[in-house]
Design a protein around this motif. Structure first.
Motif, PDB file in Angstrom:
ATOM      1  N   LYS A   1       7.702  -1.343  -5.764  1.00 27.45           N
ATOM      2  CA  LYS A   1       7.733   0.120  -5.659  1.00 27.45           C
ATOM      3  C   LYS A   1       6.327   0.693  -5.848  1.00 27.45           C
ATOM      4  CE  LYS A   1      12.452   0.897  -7.225  1.00 27.45           C
ATOM      5  NZ  LYS A   1      13.286   1.449  -8.303  1.00 27.45           N
ATOM      6  N   SER A   2       5.549   0.057  -6.706  1.00 29.05           N
ATOM      7  CA  SER A   2       4.185   0.512  -6.972  1.00 29.05           C
ATOM      8  C   SER A   2       3.223   0.143  -5.849  1.00 29.05           C
ATOM      9  CB  SER A   2       3.658  -0.112  -8.270  1.00 29.05           C
ATOM     10  OG  SER A   2       4.453   0.263  -9.354  1.00 29.05           O
ATOM     11  N   GLU A   3       3.490  -0.988  -5.194  1.00 30.91           N
ATOM     12  CA  GLU A   3       2.595  -1.468  -4.143  1.00 30.91           C
ATOM     13  C   GLU A   3       3.417  -2.035  -2.984  1.00 30.91           C
ATOM     14  OE1 GLU A   3       0.127  -1.801  -1.748  1.00 30.91           O
ATOM     15  OE2 GLU A   3      -0.896  -1.303  -3.615  1.00 30.91           O
ATOM     16  N   PRO A   4       3.719  -1.194  -1.987  1.00 29.62           N
ATOM     17  CA  PRO A   4       4.552  -1.614  -0.857  1.00 29.62           C
ATOM     18  C   PRO A   4       4.027  -2.841  -0.096  1.00 29.62           C
ATOM     19  CG  PRO A   4       4.307   0.762  -0.851  1.00 29.62           C
ATOM     20  CD  PRO A   4       3.361   0.221  -1.902  1.00 29.62           C
ATOM     21  N   ALA A   5       2.754  -3.150  -0.212  1.00 28.96           N
ATOM     22  CA  ALA A   5       2.192  -4.292   0.509  1.00 28.96           C
ATOM     23  C   ALA A   5       2.758  -5.624   0.026  1.00 28.96           C
ATOM     24  CB  ALA A   5       0.670  -4.306   0.374  1.00 28.96           C
ATOM     25  N   ILE A   6       3.421  -5.636  -1.142  1.00 30.22           N
ATOM     26  CA  ILE A   6       3.985  -6.894  -1.633  1.00 30.22           C
ATOM     27  C   ILE A   6       5.496  -6.991  -1.415  1.00 30.22           C
ATOM     28  CG2 ILE A   6       2.158  -7.184  -3.338  1.00 30.22           C
ATOM     29  CD1 ILE A   6       4.350  -6.417  -5.435  1.00 30.22           C
TER      30      ILE A   6
END
Length: 76
Positions: A43-48
């Motif tokens: 949720k904090s970093e969509p790239a993962i």
């Protein structure tokens, strides 16, 4: 690569490894908490999110073999 993104990726890969080990050793409560941590990170970093997808796929194969009467840990 952004250093923040690199940190997120390292953390997410570590969580995925631990999650896979917990699922394989049938520690469902631990696996559930690790999956929740990975979900929060995604949720904090969509790239993962692709790592989260891998976790879901790894859990599917072992989910059927789990005891259906065992309650899953509730996320906090």
């Amino acid at each position: 690569m952004n250093s923040d993104l690199g940190s997120f990726l390292r953390l997410a890969r570590g969580l995925l490894r631990l999650y896979s080990l917990a699922v394989a050793s049938e520690h469902r409560g631990v696996a559930d908490h690790l999956l929740c941590a990975l979900e929060q990170l995604a949720k904090s970093e969509p790239a993962i999110e692709y790592l989260l997808d891998r976790a879901y796929l790894r859990g599917i194969g072992h989910h059927d073999s789990a005891d259906p009467h065992t309650q899953r840990a509730k996320p906090q």
